[in-house]
Design an enzyme around this catalytic site. Structure first.
Site, PDB file in Angstrom:
ATOM      1  N   GLU A 155       0.843  -1.187   0.000  1.00 46.08           N
ATOM      2  CA  GLU A 155       0.000   0.000   0.000  1.00 46.08           C
ATOM      3  C   GLU A 155       0.888   1.251   0.000  1.00 46.08           C
ATOM      4  O   GLU A 155       1.882   1.277   0.729  1.00 46.08           O
ATOM      5  CB  GLU A 155      -0.921   0.039   1.219  1.00 46.08           C
ATOM      6  CG  GLU A 155      -1.974   1.131   1.084  1.00 46.08           C
ATOM      7  CD  GLU A 155      -2.946   1.211   2.263  1.00 46.08           C
ATOM      8  OE1 GLU A 155      -2.700   0.589   3.304  1.00 46.08           O
ATOM      9  OE2 GLU A 155      -3.944   1.919   2.120  1.00 46.08           O
ATOM     10  N   GLY A 289       3.390   1.662  10.640  1.00 46.11           N
ATOM     11  CA  GLY A 289       3.254   0.992  11.931  1.00 46.11           C
ATOM     12  C   GLY A 289       2.856  -0.458  11.736  1.00 46.11           C
ATOM     13  O   GLY A 289       3.396  -1.366  12.355  1.00 46.11           O
ATOM     14  N   ALA A 290       1.893  -0.655  10.841  1.00 44.00           N
ATOM     15  CA  ALA A 290       1.373  -1.985  10.578  1.00 44.00           C
ATOM     16  C   ALA A 290       0.600  -1.934   9.259  1.00 44.00           C
ATOM     17  O   ALA A 290       0.256  -0.853   8.784  1.00 44.00           O
ATOM     18  CB  ALA A 290       0.451  -2.429  11.703  1.00 44.00           C
ATOM     19  N   MET A 291       0.333  -3.131   8.690  1.00 37.10           N
ATOM     20  CA  MET A 291      -0.340  -3.169   7.386  1.00 37.10           C
ATOM     21  C   MET A 291      -1.299  -4.347   7.309  1.00 37.10           C
ATOM     22  O   MET A 291      -0.941  -5.474   7.629  1.00 37.10           O
ATOM     23  CB  MET A 291       0.725  -3.252   6.286  1.00 37.10           C
ATOM     24  CG  MET A 291       0.160  -3.368   4.890  1.00 37.10           C
ATOM     25  SD  MET A 291      -0.754  -1.855   4.410  1.00 37.10           S
ATOM     26  CE  MET A 291      -1.971  -2.566   3.311  1.00 37.10           C
ATOM     27  N   GLU A 292      -2.512  -4.043   6.821  1.00 30.08           N
ATOM     28  CA  GLU A 292      -3.626  -4.988   6.885  1.00 30.08           C
ATOM     29  C   GLU A 292      -3.688  -5.979   5.727  1.00 30.08           C
ATOM     30  O   GLU A 292      -4.771  -6.275   5.222  1.00 30.08           O
ATOM     31  CB  GLU A 292      -4.936  -4.195   6.947  1.00 30.08           C
ATOM     32  CG  GLU A 292      -5.330  -3.445   5.658  1.00 30.08           C
ATOM     33  CD  GLU A 292      -4.825  -2.019   5.569  1.00 30.08           C
ATOM     34  OE1 GLU A 292      -3.773  -1.728   6.154  1.00 30.08           O
ATOM     35  OE2 GLU A 292      -5.468  -1.198   4.897  1.00 30.08           O
ATOM     36  N   GLU A 326      -5.807  -3.121  12.490  1.00 32.35           N
ATOM     37  CA  GLU A 326      -5.548  -3.904  11.275  1.00 32.35           C
ATOM     38  C   GLU A 326      -6.593  -5.000  11.099  1.00 32.35           C
ATOM     39  O   GLU A 326      -7.008  -5.293   9.975  1.00 32.35           O
ATOM     40  CB  GLU A 326      -4.134  -4.496  11.295  1.00 32.35           C
ATOM     41  CG  GLU A 326      -3.011  -3.462  11.496  1.00 32.35           C
ATOM     42  CD  GLU A 326      -3.069  -2.266  10.560  1.00 32.35           C
ATOM     43  OE1 GLU A 326      -3.646  -2.382   9.456  1.00 32.35           O
ATOM     44  OE2 GLU A 326      -2.540  -1.190  10.935  1.00 32.35           O
ATOM     45  N   HIS A 329      -9.695  -3.769   9.563  1.00 28.22           N
ATOM     46  CA  HIS A 329      -9.565  -3.637   8.105  1.00 28.22           C
ATOM     47  C   HIS A 329      -9.869  -4.942   7.361  1.00 28.22           C
ATOM     48  O   HIS A 329     -10.137  -4.893   6.156  1.00 28.22           O
ATOM     49  CB  HIS A 329      -8.123  -3.272   7.744  1.00 28.22           C
ATOM     50  CG  HIS A 329      -7.784  -1.808   7.789  1.00 28.22           C
ATOM     51  ND1 HIS A 329      -8.552  -0.837   7.204  1.00 28.22           N
ATOM     52  CD2 HIS A 329      -6.699  -1.170   8.295  1.00 28.22           C
ATOM     53  CE1 HIS A 329      -7.948   0.358   7.371  1.00 28.22           C
ATOM     54  NE2 HIS A 329      -6.827   0.177   8.034  1.00 28.22           N
ATOM     55  N   GLU A 348      -9.162   4.404   6.605  1.00 26.45           N
ATOM     56  CA  GLU A 348      -8.324   4.590   7.800  1.00 26.45           C
ATOM     57  C   GLU A 348      -9.105   5.185   8.968  1.00 26.45           C
ATOM     58  O   GLU A 348      -8.891   4.814  10.121  1.00 26.45           O
ATOM     59  CB  GLU A 348      -7.116   5.460   7.456  1.00 26.45           C
ATOM     60  CG  GLU A 348      -6.152   4.796   6.465  1.00 26.45           C
ATOM     61  CD  GLU A 348      -5.710   3.411   6.910  1.00 26.45           C
ATOM     62  OE1 GLU A 348      -5.860   3.075   8.093  1.00 26.45           O
ATOM     63  OE2 GLU A 348      -5.238   2.640   6.050  1.00 26.45           O
TER      64      GLU A 348
HETATM   65  N1  BES Z   1      -3.187   0.738   5.843  1.00 27.50           N
HETATM   66  C1  BES Z   1      -2.452   1.402   6.856  1.00 27.50           C
HETATM   67  C2  BES Z   1      -1.011   1.607   6.497  1.00 27.50           C
HETATM   68  C3  BES Z   1      -0.834   2.455   5.263  1.00 27.50           C
HETATM   69  C4  BES Z   1      -1.599   3.582   5.059  1.00 27.50           C
HETATM   70  C5  BES Z   1       0.112   2.126   4.341  1.00 27.50           C
HETATM   71  C6  BES Z   1      -1.435   4.340   3.913  1.00 27.50           C
HETATM   72  C7  BES Z   1       0.283   2.874   3.214  1.00 27.50           C
HETATM   73  C8  BES Z   1      -0.487   4.002   2.986  1.00 27.50           C
HETATM   74  C9  BES Z   1      -2.556   0.670   8.190  1.00 27.50           C
HETATM   75  O1  BES Z   1      -3.819   0.101   8.393  1.00 27.50           O
HETATM   76  C10 BES Z   1      -2.390   1.701   9.247  1.00 27.50           C
HETATM   77  O2  BES Z   1      -3.252   2.507   9.401  1.00 27.50           O
HETATM   78  N2  BES Z   1      -1.266   1.695   9.944  1.00 27.50           N
HETATM   79  C11 BES Z   1      -0.973   2.662  10.965  1.00 27.50           C
HETATM   80  C12 BES Z   1      -1.112   2.076  12.320  1.00 27.50           C
HETATM   81  C13 BES Z   1      -2.507   2.221  12.783  1.00 27.50           C
HETATM   82  C14 BES Z   1      -2.793   1.451  14.002  1.00 27.50           C
HETATM   83  C15 BES Z   1      -2.868   3.674  13.021  1.00 27.50           C
HETATM   84  C16 BES Z   1       0.434   3.127  10.787  1.00 27.50           C
HETATM   85  O3  BES Z   1       1.155   2.486  10.048  1.00 27.50           O
HETATM   86  O4  BES Z   1       0.794   4.140  11.389  1.00 27.50           O
HETATM   87 ZN    ZN Z   2      -5.287   1.461   8.727  1.00 25.40          ZN
END
Ligand code: BES
Ligand code: ZN
Length: 879
Positions: A155, A289-292, A326, A329, A348
């Site tokens: 993503e 931080g993390a990816m779904e 995640e 999602h 998000e």
């Molecule tokens: N899908 C996002 C990560 C993302 C967003 C990747 C936009 C690329 C472009 C993931 O679900 C996410 O929101 N991650 C957050 C952590 C979350 C708990 C707030 C992050 O990575 O900060």
């Molecule tokens: Zn997210």
């Protein structure tokens, strides 16, 4: 229509969903040929940091053509042909990769007629170190050997770096992945492993089951020396945690939260988990931080692996929230997906909202919706700027999508969703969500599809209300007056802005005219009996009649509204005297937060604010104290010398009684929030309060904890920061060593971050130099520099370093992190430093975050103006 009237009406949603044959946006693919299924085989070579792949994509040719256009970038294409179901083969006359538009164009030697075809592609690539696409992550194992993992982050638009594909969220397809790997390495992907075969060259081909129909950005594959926990059966779904060898003892908590969330969401959404298994995977180098990724969710180690005995409440809450986010999602995002990246905010925002709901259900005693006050404030803070943007915003290029990754998308988005939920009632809202998911599963949606479903479930004008929050930037302040001799409460709305921010020219006049459909929840007290009322404030004002004389009125009950409140003086006084007894913690939080915003808006002086917080001496809530302490820290940056000593004295006088009430160490029946509050007060006393006794105690506590005595984690974490604020070179060395040898990811990060707090130019130079070496992972370095920028006395050194190393930094750090690092410039208050910040960004760009950068700069201006206004006046008031 006048400009002003035009502003009253939210603009039409921008819908760049051209599914035409030749879209005008060069970043959109033509729809003449679309994918149905990818049979993808990849062979990563971890030692060489390369991979080869071949992919058979089953496509539907919709319009006869000899041209196929798809996405690919930084790949070498070795072989291409198109094969019909009857065995007809078309060969390429031209294969062109355009690195600008990240597209692969294939011109065939004959026309492909409409119908089903197989596109065969062989390709090669490099496992990069940019933490995107198919990339390399490394760690040192228990024996001191470097280990390599090949992993993915797709993503928003980086699947095209791993295999040629139609890399747009609405071109959903089934993925059948095979990974050819060295025996002994773990191989993971989105679905369950179904077959292992040995290959002629001594490798194993690991085949995974077909996925559901899904978007390319959710595909994942991971190969490396990972271990995996035994699967835990969660109502039929096998749940596991995968982690770099040696960290198995840190996985128990994630399994517990994962299991809870799988059940919670299946129940809330009314739909079974859409995958066939779920792996939560800790990756040592991770840009976000993390990816779904469906069924194969990836995380930074610090957000997944914990030792519950050594962790603080906010660290643990963060892990819980991130897992919940995640997993939310898996349905909202993965099963039902935005049609195009303008919809990423809803994806998000909604996951952030659900993350709070699930965490609140998991640990009600954490009072998540009270802590969410701080997140909401962060969003209000940016949204008060002229350079804010509407939550839903046109996205044309991949860079635009990256720029959506901000506090407005996440925190404002989640806050307005919460506002709606609370206005409609939780159950009605949930019914709307269930309708939406059931109706759109396996497909793509526009934002309005969600509002329509909730509107059907509730009968309320959901679209009208939400459009006013989503398609216009900013937010209102609601003024509360008593009119008609006390017979009417009048609520009036106006756009909120910081000092000097709105006003003046016509454009600004027009901005002032922005109106929202505000779902107001208010509490009215008559003869000490409270009633809660709901009104929709849509025009300039609305009147709420009252039958008898009121004791007080509270607007924004439970703080769920995304607006600020300004009371007429008498009403504020009536409220303030009852704050401690009649208001909930989040409502008291709101009083402090709105007051601090009034200081930034030049409607309250710093001295008045300090008096107000002085009346909070009896406060008991963690979030309220955090808000007060945040503001005290900002006040501490306005003054120096003798007045600063007086402020420190007042800080000590305010905080000490609160800390003393809690006692020096946790009581057996204490809540997690109180345990954390002790740490927060202790840290503030030792830093902003400059309390030497606290400093001594911090050193004693940390030493005890190193000797193996059981010291409360919140106090340990606070002690690290207290010591850093006044620390010596020897203590710095000690922290560096403890950072390198930390037993858990959280402790590693605590020591690393604290290095940026030492108040010594030489030590600051050491941190800065370290930040661009392999001593600090590129996933952490930008945030280390952000913290260095906010070092009160040494921050300007960090700023000069960033200017100096601008190119290195941009090359080295993940692209999404650059603008996040720059958040620290907001506190470069000294006018002579601030001017270098403004000058630098006249000639240097951050294209993947230009809006966010503009907001940091404007916020810096607001701070500089505050200091210009207050430095003397506030100093005088103190002495
Ligand atoms: N899908 C996002 C990560 C993302 C967003 C990747 C936009 C690329 C472009 C993931 O679900 C996410 O929101 N991650 C957050 C952590 C979350 C708990 C707030 C992050 O990575 O900060
Ligand atoms: Zn997210």
């Amino acid at each position: 229509m006048s400009d002003r009237a035009a502003l009253l009406k939210p603009p039409e949603p921008f819908v760049p969903n051209e599914t035409t044959e030749t879209p005008a946006n060069p970043h959109r693919l033509p729809r003449t040929v679309i994918p149905v299924r990818y049979d993808l085989t990849l062979r990563p070579d971890l030692d060489e940091a390369t991979f080869t792949g071949n992919c058979t994509t089953t496509v539907e040719v919709l319009t006869a053509t000899n041209t196929i256009v798809l996405n690919a970038v930084d790949l070498e294409i070795d072989e291409v042909h198109l094969e019909g179901l009857d065995g007809t083969r078309l060969h390429p006359e031209l294969v062109a990769l355009d690195s600008e538009t990240e597209r692969l164009t294939i011109e065939l030697d004959a026309i492909a007629e409409p119908g089903t075809w197989h596109l065969q592609l062989h390709f090669r690539g490099v496992l990069n170190d940019k933490l995107k696409g198919f990339y390399r992550s490394t760690f040192t194992d228990g024996d001191g050997n470097e280990q390599v993992i090949a992993t993915t982050q797709f993503e928003a638009t980086d699947a095209r770096r791993a295999f040629p594909c139609w890399d747009e969220p609405d071109l959903k397809a089934v993925f059948a992945v095979t990974l050819v790997v060295d025996p002994g390495l773990a191989a993971l992907s989105n679905s369950a492993e179904i077959e292992r075969t040995e290959t002629d060259d001594g490798k194993v081909a690991v085949r995974f089951a077909d996925t559901m129909k899904m978007s390319t950005y959710l595909v994942a594959f991971i190969v490396g020396p990972l271990e995996v926990t035994a699967p835990m059966d969660v109502d039929g779904t096998p749940l596991r945690v995968a982690y770099p060898k040696g960290k198995g003892h840190l996985t128990g908590y994630a399994l517990e939260v994962g299991a809870f969330c799988l059940r919670y969401f299946a129940d809330y959404y009314g739909i079974a988990y859409p995958g066939d298994k779920l792996d939560l995977v800790a990756i040592p180098d991770f840009a976000f931080g993390a990816m779904e990724n469906l069924g194969c969710v990836t995380f930074r180690e610090v957000l997944l692996l914990v030792d519950p005995e050594r962790v603080t409440q906010p660290e643990l809450a963060r892990v819980t929230e991130v897992i919940a986010h995640e997993l939310a999602h898996m349905w909202f995002g993965d099963l039902v997906t935005m049609r195009w990246w303008n919809g990423i905010w809803l994806n998000e925002a909604f996951a952030t909202f659900m993350e709070m709901l699930a965490t609140d259900a998991f640990r009600p005693e954490w009072e998540q919706w009270t802590s969410f006050g701080l997140a909401r404030s962060a969003a209000l803070d940016v949204d008060a700027l002229r350079s804010t943007r509407p939550v839903e915003y046109p996205v044309v290029s991949p860079e635009d999508a990256e720029g959506m990754f901000d506090v407005l998308t996440y925190e404002k988005g989640a806050a307005v969703v919460r506002m709606l939920e609370q206005y409609l009632g939780a159950e009605v809202f949930r019914d709307g969500i269930r309708r939406y998911l059931a109706r759109h599963q396996f497909t793509n949606t526009e934002t309005t599809d969600l509002w329509d479903a909730i509107e059907e479930a509730s009968g309320e004008p959901v679209r009208r209300i939400m459009d006013s929050w989503i398609f216009q930037g900013g937010f209102p302040v609601v003024e509360v007056d008593l009119v008609d001799d006390g017979g009417t409460i009048r609520l009036t709305q106006e756009r909120f802005g910081y000092a000097g921010d709105l006003g003046g020219d016509d454009e600004l006049e027009a901005l002032r005219g922005t109106r929202w459909a505000i779902p107001v929840i208010l509490t009215i007290s008559i003869n000490e009996v409270l009633t809660v009322e709901r009104v929709l404030l849509e025009g300039d004002s609305v009147d709420v009649p009252v039958v008898e004389e009121i004791d007080f009125v509270l607007v924004n009950t439970e703080g769920t509204g995304f607006y600020r409140v300004r009371y007429a003086p008498d009403l504020l006084a009536a409220l303030a005297t009852r704050a401690a007894t009649a208001l909930s913690p989040i409502e008291r939080y709101g009083l402090v937060d709105d007051a601090w915003a009034a200081v930034l808006a030049d409607q309250m002086t710093a001295a008045q604010f300090l008096d107000l917080v002085g009346s909070f001496a009896a406060e008991t809530d963690l979030s309220v104290w955090q808000r007060i302490i945040g503001a005290l820290g900002a006040l501490d940056r306005l003054i120096d010398g003798e007045p600063r000593e007086v402020l420190r004295e007042r800080v000590r006088a305010l905080l000490h009684p609160a800390l003393d009430r809690l006692g020096p160490a946790p009581a057996a029946d204490e809540t997690d929030r109180d345990r954390q509050l002790r740490g927060v007060l202790f840290e503030a006393l030792g830093t902003i309060g400059n309390d030497h006794n606290v400093g001594d105690r911090a050193r004693a506590l940390l030493a005890e904890s190193h000797r193996g005595t059981d010291v409360d984690a919140s106090l340990v974490a606070a002690s690290i920061n207290v010591i850093a604020a006044t620390g010596s070179a020897a203590e710095f060395e000690d922290f560096v060593a403890r950072f390198a040898a930390a037993p858990t990811p959280q402790e590693e990060l605590r020591y690393l971050s604290a290095l940026a707090d030492f108040d010594d130019p030489e030590l600051m130079q050491r941190v800065l130099a370290m930040s661009i070496t392999d001593q600090v992972r590129t996933q952490n370095a930008p945030y280390l520099l952000r913290r260095a920028l906010s070092n009160r006395n040494q921050g300007s050194l960090a700023w000069f370093f960033i200017q100096d190393k601008w190119e290195t930094i941009n090359e080295r750090f993940p692209s999404n992190s650059i603008v996040r690092m720059l958040e620290g410039i907001r506190t470069m208050l000294a006018p002579e430093v601030a001017s270098t910040v403004f000058a630098f960004f006249e000639t240097h760009e951050v294209p993947q975050g230009d809006k966010i950068l503009a907001q940091h700069l404007e916020r810096l201006e607001v701070n500089v103006a505050l200091r210009a206004r207050e430095a003397e006046r506030f100093a005088r008031s103190l002495t």
